[in-house]
Write a protein that holds these residues in place. Structure first.
Motif, short mmCIF file in Angstrom:
data_model
loop_
_atom_site.label_atom_id
_atom_site.label_comp_id
_atom_site.label_asym_id
_atom_site.label_seq_id
_atom_site.Cartn_x
_atom_site.Cartn_y
_atom_site.Cartn_z
N THR A 1 -41.39 154.26 40.40
CA THR A 1 -40.77 155.56 40.20
C THR A 1 -41.29 156.26 38.95
OG1 THR A 1 -38.61 156.66 40.05
CG2 THR A 1 -38.82 154.53 38.94
N GLY A 2 -41.11 157.54 38.92
CA GLY A 2 -41.35 158.32 37.72
C GLY A 2 -40.06 158.53 36.96
N ASN A 3 -38.98 157.89 37.44
CA ASN A 3 -37.64 158.05 36.86
C ASN A 3 -37.08 156.71 36.41
OD1 ASN A 3 -37.10 160.97 37.55
ND2 ASN A 3 -37.62 160.15 39.56
N GLY A 4 -37.87 155.95 35.69
CA GLY A 4 -37.44 154.64 35.24
C GLY A 4 -36.18 154.67 34.41
N GLU A 5 -36.02 155.71 33.59
CA GLU A 5 -34.82 155.82 32.75
C GLU A 5 -33.56 155.93 33.60
OE1 GLU A 5 -36.18 159.75 33.84
OE2 GLU A 5 -37.27 158.18 32.83
N LYS A 6 -33.66 156.60 34.75
CA LYS A 6 -32.51 156.72 35.66
C LYS A 6 -32.14 155.35 36.23
CE LYS A 6 -31.05 159.17 39.83
NZ LYS A 6 -31.44 160.13 40.87
N VAL A 7 -33.14 154.56 36.59
CA VAL A 7 -32.90 153.22 37.13
C VAL A 7 -32.26 152.34 36.05
CG1 VAL A 7 -33.97 151.18 38.16
CG2 VAL A 7 -34.84 153.45 38.73
N ARG A 8 -32.82 152.37 34.86
CA ARG A 8 -32.30 151.54 33.76
C ARG A 8 -30.89 151.95 33.33
NH1 ARG A 8 -37.67 152.55 32.47
NH2 ARG A 8 -38.99 150.73 32.76
N ALA A 9 -30.54 153.21 33.53
CA ALA A 9 -29.21 153.68 33.18
C ALA A 9 -28.14 153.17 34.16
CB ALA A 9 -29.18 155.21 33.14
N ARG A 10 -28.56 152.81 35.36
CA ARG A 10 -27.60 152.39 36.39
C ARG A 10 -27.58 150.89 36.67
NH1 ARG A 10 -27.53 155.57 41.67
NH2 ARG A 10 -25.85 154.06 41.98
N LEU A 11 -28.70 150.20 36.37
CA LEU A 11 -28.82 148.79 36.75
C LEU A 11 -29.09 147.91 35.55
CD1 LEU A 11 -31.04 149.25 39.93
CD2 LEU A 11 -28.55 149.00 39.84
N ARG A 12 -28.66 146.66 35.65
CA ARG A 12 -28.90 145.68 34.59
C ARG A 12 -30.26 145.01 34.83
NH1 ARG A 12 -24.63 142.34 35.33
NH2 ARG A 12 -25.87 140.92 36.57
N ASP A 13 -31.16 145.14 33.88
CA ASP A 13 -32.50 144.52 33.91
C ASP A 13 -33.27 144.76 35.21
OD1 ASP A 13 -32.12 143.45 31.34
OD2 ASP A 13 -31.05 141.73 32.18
N PRO A 14 -33.39 146.02 35.64
CA PRO A 14 -34.17 146.27 36.87
C PRO A 14 -35.66 146.05 36.62
CG PRO A 14 -33.68 148.33 35.79
CD PRO A 14 -32.95 147.25 35.01
N ILE A 15 -36.38 145.80 37.68
CA ILE A 15 -37.83 145.67 37.59
C ILE A 15 -38.40 147.03 37.99
CG2 ILE A 15 -39.86 144.47 38.47
CD1 ILE A 15 -37.82 142.09 38.97
N VAL A 16 -39.05 147.68 37.02
CA VAL A 16 -39.52 149.05 37.19
C VAL A 16 -41.01 149.13 36.91
CG1 VAL A 16 -39.30 151.44 36.38
CG2 VAL A 16 -37.26 149.98 36.50
N VAL A 17 -41.72 149.80 37.80
CA VAL A 17 -43.12 150.14 37.58
C VAL A 17 -43.18 151.66 37.58
CG1 VAL A 17 -45.47 150.05 38.50
CG2 VAL A 17 -43.98 148.06 38.72
N GLU A 18 -43.61 152.22 36.46
CA GLU A 18 -43.67 153.68 36.35
C GLU A 18 -44.90 154.23 37.07
OE1 GLU A 18 -41.51 155.78 34.83
OE2 GLU A 18 -40.23 154.35 33.78
N LYS A 19 -44.70 155.36 37.76
CA LYS A 19 -45.81 156.07 38.39
C LYS A 19 -46.52 156.87 37.30
CE LYS A 19 -43.40 156.93 42.77
NZ LYS A 19 -42.80 158.00 43.56
N PRO A 20 -47.83 156.98 37.35
CA PRO A 20 -48.75 156.24 38.21
C PRO A 20 -48.84 154.79 37.75
CG PRO A 20 -49.99 157.57 36.66
CD PRO A 20 -48.52 157.88 36.44
N PHE A 21 -49.10 153.88 38.69
CA PHE A 21 -49.09 152.46 38.35
C PHE A 21 -50.46 151.84 38.57
CE2 PHE A 21 -47.92 152.84 42.80
CZ PHE A 21 -48.68 151.86 43.43
N SER A 22 -50.71 150.76 37.83
CA SER A 22 -51.95 150.00 38.01
C SER A 22 -51.66 148.83 38.95
CB SER A 22 -52.46 149.47 36.67
OG SER A 22 -51.60 148.45 36.19
#
Length: 129
Positions: free
Chosen positions: A85-106
């Motif tokens: 996602t390009g919205n990693g902060e939104k995921v981290r605000a709602r979930l405990r220790d989510p696994i996030v890969v920011e777009k664009p990703f390698s």
């Protein structure tokens, strides 16, 4: 049920080109059976029937929310989830220790995230609903 050794992935992504990129990256990691959903309701419907070994989800969808879809799909069974996602902060605000890969990703960052997700499946809200 799929044959022995076939890994199934559900890609929750409303941008077709990004969904194809994720599928290609997953093929490199040994996944071979795919389903794609572009909305919350499609993700919940397809995910319930498809029984994925891994889910990738964008937080923001054109219709609905990938975070909500992930929570719903993991209600009964812990499934490895990577938020792409390009919205990693939104995921981290709602979930405990989510696994996030920011777009664009390698490819390397994505592979590390998938490995981590498989090691600790499921998603967990910051507080009980």
């Amino acid at each position: 049920m799929t044959g022995v050794g076939l890994l199934r992935a559900l890609i929750i992504e409303d941008e077709v080109l990004i969904a194809f990129m994720i599928e290609d990256a997953l093929r490199e990691l040994g996944y071979s059976v795919f389903a794609t959903a572009a909305t919350f309701s499609e993700a919940v419907s397809v995910g319930g029937r498809f029984e994925p070994d891994l889910i990738t989800a964008d937080a923001r969808l054109a219709e609905g929310c990938g975070i909500d879809a992930a929570l719903e799909l993991c209600r009964e069974k812990k499934i490895p989830i990577v938020f792409v996602t390009g919205n990693g902060e939104k995921v981290r605000a709602r979930l405990r220790d989510p696994i996030v890969v920011e777009k664009p990703f390698s490819a390397e960052a994505f592979a590390r995230a998938v490995s981590e997700a498989v090691a600790r499946p499921g998603v967990f809200p910051l507080r009980a609903s």
